[in-house]
Design an enzyme around this catalytic site. Structure first.
Site, PDB file in Angstrom:
ATOM      1  N   LYS A  79      59.816  88.897  51.237  1.00 14.80           N
ATOM      2  CA  LYS A  79      58.506  88.310  51.538  1.00 14.80           C
ATOM      3  C   LYS A  79      57.425  89.206  50.939  1.00 14.80           C
ATOM      4  O   LYS A  79      57.546  90.443  50.971  1.00 14.80           O
ATOM      5  CB  LYS A  79      58.347  88.216  53.060  1.00 14.80           C
ATOM      6  CG  LYS A  79      57.052  87.534  53.522  1.00 14.80           C
ATOM      7  CD  LYS A  79      57.013  87.410  55.043  1.00 14.80           C
ATOM      8  CE  LYS A  79      55.780  86.686  55.537  1.00 14.80           C
ATOM      9  NZ  LYS A  79      55.731  86.556  57.006  1.00 14.80           N
ATOM     10  N   SER A 154      54.885  81.945  58.772  1.00 13.98           N
ATOM     11  CA  SER A 154      54.345  82.306  57.478  1.00 13.98           C
ATOM     12  C   SER A 154      55.401  82.689  56.438  1.00 13.98           C
ATOM     13  O   SER A 154      55.072  82.738  55.255  1.00 13.98           O
ATOM     14  CB  SER A 154      53.382  83.480  57.648  1.00 13.98           C
ATOM     15  OG  SER A 154      54.076  84.626  58.126  1.00 13.98           O
ATOM     16  N   SER A 178      57.013  83.824  62.803  1.00 11.49           N
ATOM     17  CA  SER A 178      57.092  83.556  61.358  1.00 11.49           C
ATOM     18  C   SER A 178      58.448  83.752  60.705  1.00 11.49           C
ATOM     19  O   SER A 178      58.590  83.473  59.521  1.00 11.49           O
ATOM     20  CB  SER A 178      56.060  84.389  60.611  1.00 11.49           C
ATOM     21  OG  SER A 178      54.800  83.776  60.723  1.00 11.49           O
TER      22      SER A 178
HETATM   23  N1  GLN Z   1      51.893  81.059  63.268  1.00  9.88           N
HETATM   24  C1  GLN Z   1      51.502  82.293  63.862  1.00  9.88           C
HETATM   25  C2  GLN Z   1      50.150  82.717  63.321  1.00  9.88           C
HETATM   26  O1  GLN Z   1      49.607  82.001  62.567  1.00  9.88           O
HETATM   27  C3  GLN Z   1      52.544  83.345  63.637  1.00  9.88           C
HETATM   28  C4  GLN Z   1      52.437  84.047  62.328  1.00  9.88           C
HETATM   29  C5  GLN Z   1      53.426  85.139  62.162  1.00  9.88           C
HETATM   30  O2  GLN Z   1      54.367  85.276  62.932  1.00  9.88           O
HETATM   31  N2  GLN Z   1      53.179  85.957  61.160  1.00  9.88           N
HETATM   32  O3  GLN Z   1      49.651  83.749  63.632  1.00  9.88           O
END
Ligand code: GLN
Length: 500
Positions: A79, A154, A178
C-alpha cells in the site's frame, strides 16, 4: 487452467520456488506482465521492472545457495502508505507527488529481509481516509468483481490487486477498517492485528492511536505466513509497538492441514465459542449480507463451534467517537505537511503564511481538508472537553464492553460491511454515508483488538461478502486458525472474479 502462476497463493508459490520448479525472476515477470494487462483496474500507482527483477534475482541467488524460508522469492506489493526507498511513496496524495523516502518502513524491510520481491506500490484513499478508494488523488480503483463498483477502502488497491491475481499478497493498513472492509468488498482475506503488533515506523501517519499494518491475501494461511514476518517489536523506532516476541502464525495452520502432522494443529473448532453481538445483526445490515454471514456461521457450527449471544451496546456510538478521535489525530499528524521540509510547495506565494495556505490547499484533497478542519475544531479551546475528551471516555467504555463480551466467548463474529460494494461515485457527495458504512469495523479498532475479514459468500449483484472475526488482544493466531478451518471446509476464498 488453474496451473497459471498467478493462481498460486503464497504458500504454493514458495513451494514451487523452493523445489526450483520456477525462478523468482520468472514469477516476478509473470506478475509484472499481468499488472500491465490489468492497468485499467487502477490498483497500482508505481511499478519499476528493473527494481523488482533485481530483487527477484537476489532471491534466486539465495535459493540457489540452498536457503529455504517460507516467503523467499515470493512477490507482493505494498500500500502506498508505507514509505519505500525504491519506489515513490505518495499515500494517495498530491501532497507527496513524486516523494521518495530515504528509508523503508519497518514492515517493508522485514518482508524484504524474508526474501519477498516488491512488485510496486498500491493505490489507496488519500492518507488512508475513505471507504471506497474514491478519495485517491490519482485515480479510483475498480472492483475486479464489477468494475463499476468500489473495491472498498482505504486499502482498495491492495484488495483489488489480490482479487485480480496481480499479486499473491499485499500489505494494507487499518485505522478504522481499511484492511477488513476492502477485503470483504473484494472477496479476499485480510487481518488487522492487535494495535502495536506491527511497527508503524514508516507508515504515513493518519491517526496514530489506531493505525495498524496487516497482510491481505486470498487465504488465512497466506496471511499467517506474511504476518509472521511483519510482526514484532520495533521499540527504538515505534514506542507503541508491542514488546512481544514474533510468532510463527503459519506453523499451527500447516500442521492442521489434511495430511499435516496435526501435532500442534487444531483439528476442528470443537469448543470454540463465537459471540454474536445483537448490534451487528440488526436492521442496519442488508438482508443479502446477513444471509451470507449466517450461512458462514452455520458452517462454523458444523466444525464444532458454538454460537452465543453477546452485547456490544455502544456499537452505534463508535461512529461519532471515531470521527472525532481520528480527525483530531489526523489534524495533528498532517500539520507536518507545511511545504517547508518536504511535500508539495506552491509555485508562487506572498509571505510565509500564504505559502502554508497555498501549499496545503493545493496539496490536500477535499476529504483530508474536511478532517483537518473537524480535528482542529474538536481540539480547540472550549470544544476539547465537549468533543475530544468525551470521545476518549466513550472509547474506553467501548473497549470495556468487548472485555465483558469476551468472558462469554472466544471470538466475536458478524458482518464487515452493512452492504456489498457500491457503485463508484455513489457516496462521493455524501461523506456521512461513507462514515456510516464503517459501523461494524470501528468499535474493535477503537478498542485496539485484532480483526479479520474472511470470504463468506456472495450477496446482491453477485458481489462478495466477508465475515468479520474479532479476537481478544494478541489472539491473532486464534483468528487465523478459525479462519483456516473454515477455509478448509469452504471454497469462497478460491472463487475468481469473472474474466480474471
Ligand atoms: N473508512 C475509515 C475512514 O475513512 C477507515 C479508514 C482506515 O481504516 N484507514 O477513516
Amino acid at each position: 487452467m488453474s496451473t497459471d502462476l498467478h493462481d498460486l497463493g503464497v504458500a504454493e508459490l514458495a513451494a514451487q520456488l523452493a523445489a526450483r520448479k520456477v525462478s523468482s525472476v520468472e514469477v516476478t515477470q509473470h506478475f509484472l506482465a499481468r499488472i500491465g494487462q490489468h492497468a485499467d483496474l487502477g490498483a497500482f500507482l508505481a511499478t519499476d521492472h528493473e527494481v523488482s527483477l533485481a530483487q527477484a534475482g537476489a532471491a534466486d541467488t539465495r535459493l540457489a545457495a540452498g536457503e529455504r524460508s517460507p516467503l523467499l522469492g515470493v512477490p507482493l506489493a505494498h500500500k502506498d502508505v508505507f514509505v519505500t526507498r525504491d519506489f515513490p511513496s505518495t499515500a494517495g496524495s498530491r501532497m507527496l507527488e513524486n516523494y521518495r523516502s530515504p528509508f523503508d518502513a519497518t514492515v517493508v524491510s522485514k518482508l524484504a529481509g524474508a526474501g519477498m520481491v516488491s512488485l510496486g506500490k498500491l493505490n489507496c484513499d488519500e492518507f488512508a481516509m475513505g471507504s471506497g478508494n474514491d478519495n485517491s488523488a490519482w485515480k479510483p480503483v475498480h472492483n475486479p468483481w464489477d468494475i463499476s463498483r468500489v473495491p472498498g477502502g482505504s486499502s482498495g488497491g491492495s484488495a483489488a490487486a489480490v482479487a485480480a491475481r496481480l499479486a499473491p499478497a499485499t500489505t494494507g493498513t487499518d485505522t478504522g477498517g481499511s484492511i477488513r472492509q476492502p477485503a470483504s468488498l473484494s472477496g479476499i482475506t485480510g487481518i488487522k492485528p492487535t494495535y502495536g503488533r506491527c511497527s508503524r515506523y514508516g507508515m504515513v501517519a493518519f491517526a496514530s492511536s489506531l493505525d495498524q499494518a496487516g497482510p491481505m491475501a486470498r487465504s488465512a494461511l497466506d496471511c499467517a505466513l506474511l504476518l509472521s514476518s511483519m510482526a514484532g517489536p520495533d521499540l527504538d523506532r515505534d514506542s507503541t509497538s508491542l514488546d512481544l516476541p514474533a510468532i510463527d502464525y503459519a506453523t499451527d495452520l500447516i500442521a492442521a492441514q489434511p495430511g499435516g502432522t496435526g501435532a500442534k494443529g487444531q483439528k476442528s473448532l470443537q469448543g470454540l465459542r463465537i459471540g454474536l453481538p445483537s448490534q451487528f445483526f440488526g436492521a442496519g445490515c442488508s438482508a443479502d449480507v446477513l444471509q451470507a454471514v449466517r450461512a458462514a456461521l452455520a458452517e462454523f457450527e458444523k466444525l464444532g463451534a458454538t454460537l452465543v449471544d453477546v452485547d456490544l451496546p455502544l456499537t452505534e456510538l463508535s461512529i461519532p467517537v471515531y470521527y472525532v478521535i481520528a480527525p483530531a489525530e489526523a489534524s495533528s499528524n498532517l500539520s507536518r505537511f507545511d511545504g517547508v521540509r518536504y511535500g508539495h510547495r506552491a509555485a508562487s506565494y506572498g509571505d510565509l503564511t500564504d505559502m502554508y495556505k497555498k501549499s496545503r490547499s493545493e496539496g490536500f484533497g477535499d476529504e483530508v481538508t474536511r478532517r483537518i478542519m473537524i480535528g482542529t475544531y474538536v481540539l480547540s479551546h472550549g470544544y476539547y472537553d465537549a468533543y475530544y475528551l468525551k470521545a476518549q471516555k466513550i472509547r474506553r467504555l467501548i473497549a470495556e464492553d468487548f472485555q465483558k463480551a469476551f468472558t462469554q466467548c472466544d471470538i466475536i463474529a458478524g458482518p464487515v460491511s452493512p452492504t456489498v460494494a457500491w457503485k463508484i461515485g455513489e457516496k462521493s457527495d455524501d461523506p456521512v454515508a461513507s462514515y456510516l458504512a464503517d459501523i461494524y469495523t470501528l468499535s474493535s479498532s477503537l478498542a485496539g483488538l485484532p480483526g479479520m475479514s474472511v470470504p463468506a459468500g456472495f450477496g446482491a449483484h453477485q458481489m462478495p461478502v466477508g465475515l468479520q472475526l474479532i479476537g481478544n488482544y494478541f489472539k491473532e493466531a486464534q483468528l487465523l486458525g478459525a479462519a483456516h478451518q473454515f477455509q478448509l471446509a469452504t471454497d469462497w476464498h478460491t472463487r475468481r472474479p469473472p474474466g480474471i
